[in-house]
Design an enzyme around this catalytic site. Structure first.
Site, short mmCIF file in Angstrom:
data_model
loop_
_atom_site.label_atom_id
_atom_site.label_comp_id
_atom_site.label_asym_id
_atom_site.label_seq_id
_atom_site.Cartn_x
_atom_site.Cartn_y
_atom_site.Cartn_z
CE LYS A 39 -3.74 -2.91 -1.39
NZ LYS A 39 -4.80 -2.17 -2.05
CG HIS A 52 -8.06 -5.59 -0.55
ND1 HIS A 52 -7.10 -5.33 0.41
CD2 HIS A 52 -8.39 -4.38 -1.08
CE1 HIS A 52 -6.89 -4.03 0.47
NE2 HIS A 52 -7.65 -3.44 -0.41
CB SER A 111 -10.16 -1.89 0.33
OG SER A 111 -10.76 -0.63 0.18
C1 LIG Z 1 -4.77 -0.81 -2.61
C2 LIG Z 1 -5.84 -0.75 -3.63
C3 LIG Z 1 -5.56 -0.33 -4.93
C4 LIG Z 1 -4.24 0.28 -5.30
O1 LIG Z 1 -3.22 -0.64 -5.39
P1 LIG Z 1 -1.72 -0.12 -5.19
O2 LIG Z 1 -0.89 -1.13 -5.87
O3 LIG Z 1 -1.50 -0.03 -3.72
O4 LIG Z 1 -1.64 1.23 -5.85
C5 LIG Z 1 -6.55 -0.41 -5.87
N1 LIG Z 1 -7.78 -0.86 -5.55
C6 LIG Z 1 -8.09 -1.24 -4.30
C7 LIG Z 1 -9.46 -1.74 -4.01
C8 LIG Z 1 -7.14 -1.18 -3.30
O5 LIG Z 1 -7.45 -1.51 -2.05
#
Ligand SMILES: *Cc1c(COP(=O)(O)O)cnc(C)c1O
Length: 387
Positions: free
Chosen positions: A241, A210, A182
């Site tokens: 996302k 992602h 990320s």
């Molecule tokens: C954003 C993210 C999460 C968490 O997801 P949310 O739905 O925002 O809680 C988990 N793993 C990674 C690698 C992330 O970037």
């Protein structure tokens, strides 16, 4: 009279002095992918994970409105009691179909999905092998599980192989990685990890947060793109996302999902998301299947951006994705660079510890399919003036 929380004054000052204190900003208006209204300014937005511009898509909004009229808002209970609606069930069914797995389970967030999956699969007497740049939700799941945690150097398959060989008498073994990291925007060596998992009889869990919706022929993610789906036992992701909605999920075999529904504490002990949230997820999935041009133009823009950065000799590590880090090192330096970009009309978040290791602060540029090459050229010009 001293107050028991007086120590917070010093603690917050300490964060200030190290340029690590966060302040809470509030956007006005919808998440637009390419632009953001912040503090009375409209900025070009390079700080959104709404990679496919679905967060404010008219069909998503309409699906939420319809669900709101039909199913109401609050879910009122955890999914095992009365919180799970037919929309949740349908989304789980569609997610499994989209991902090509037997089953899927929805969690309140991606964070909860990671914590729930890890803590249900390993415990005391077991061992976890975790990439050093894994997301906080993976780290927290590892810590909560009670298993021995072995952190291996970022993407270092040889190092992982050697610790796996030395761990012969551990109980269950779990290898866990993000597919697309990320903060650094680079890819995990998924094929090599799947080989190692097989050789050592370990479970492999991959977080596609992602990558879901963007990579692979059908947009399932990097496991699909690298052809390793069969070698990955547990896949997690988020609807928050590229899917433009909200909530996390785990996909895999039916028995895995049955176990998680019984054992994953963030699933069992947290209220289900409101039904319209599930409706948004369903609509996001539909748009990903019907509009592959969104991910295609995102990937095209990402390679254009990497070319430009390379030409201008900006240090962006080994990113091969829509996430481009500009590594600045010092937290203060990253903060002042972000401010100067903001003065020029660009929102680019400065990422500091604990989101990245000490001394590795960076500007995280995330692209969406709504950005234009012109906006990128303008950003490159503004960055050039910083260097
Ligand atoms: C954003 C993210 C999460 C968490 O997801 P949310 O739905 O925002 O809680 C988990 N793993 C990674 C690698 C992330 O970037």
């Amino acid at each position: 009279m001293p107050h028991p929380l007086d120590w917070l004054d010093d603690a917050l000052d300490h964060l200030d002095r190290r340029h690590l204190r966060r302040t809470l900003a509030a956007r006005t208006g919808p998440q637009r992918g390419d632009k953001i209204d912040l503090g009375g300014q409209t900025l070009v937005n390079f700080g959104s994970n709404d990679y496919l511009g679905l967060a404010n898509h008219p069909e998503v909004i309409a699906a939420v409105r319809t669900a709101l009229d039909e199913a109401g808002w609050g879910a009122g209970a955890s999914p095992l009691v009365t919180g799970r609606t037919d929309l949740h069930a349908k989304l789980e069914h569609e997610l499994a179909a989209f991902e090509g797995t037997e089953a899927a389970l929805l969690f309140p967030t991606g964070y909860a999905a990671n914590v729930g999956a890890i803590t249900s699969l390993v415990g005391q007497g077991d061992a976890i092998f975790s990439d050093e740049l894994n997301h906080a939700s993976i780290i927290d799941g590892c810590r909560l599980s009670g298993a021995v945690i072995c952190v291996f150097p970022h993407r270092d398959v040889a190092a992982l192989g050697s610790v796996l060989r030395d761990s012969g008498n551990a109980g269950r073994r779990l290898i866990v990685t993000e597919s697309l990291f990320s903060m650094t925007g680079d890819f995990a060596p998924l094929a090599a990890l799947a080989d190692l998992a097989q050789q050592h009889d370990a479970t492999l869990m991959v977080d596609e947060a992602h990558a879901t919706g963007i990579y692979g022929r059908r947009g399932r993610g990097l496991c699909e793109e690298s052809g390793v789906e069969d070698g990955v036992h547990v896949r997690t992701g988020t609807l928050s996302k590229a899917l433009g909605g909200h909530g996390g999920f785990v996909v895999g075999s039916q028995k895995l999902i049955d176990w998680l529904a019984n054992r994953a504490r963030p699933y069992v002990f947290s209220t289900a998301a409101p039904a319209p949230v599930a409706a948004a997820g369903l609509c996001g999935l539909k748009l990903i299947a019907s509009q592959p041009e969104r991910r295609q133009s995102l990937l095209k823009l990402a390679s254009y951006a990497r070319e430009q950065f390379l030409q201008h000799r900006f240090e962006c590590g080994s990113s091969s994705s829509q996430i481009l880090p500009l590594i600045l090192g010092d937290a203060g330096r990253a903060m002042s660079a972000a401010q100067r970009l903001r003065d020029r009309g660009f929102f680019v978040p400065a990422i500091r510890p604990p989101s990245v290791p000490e001394g590795k602060s960076l500007l995280r540029i995330s692209l969406t399919c709504l950005h234009t090459e012109q906006q990128l050229d303008d950003l490159v010009a503004a960055l050039g003036a910083l260097y």
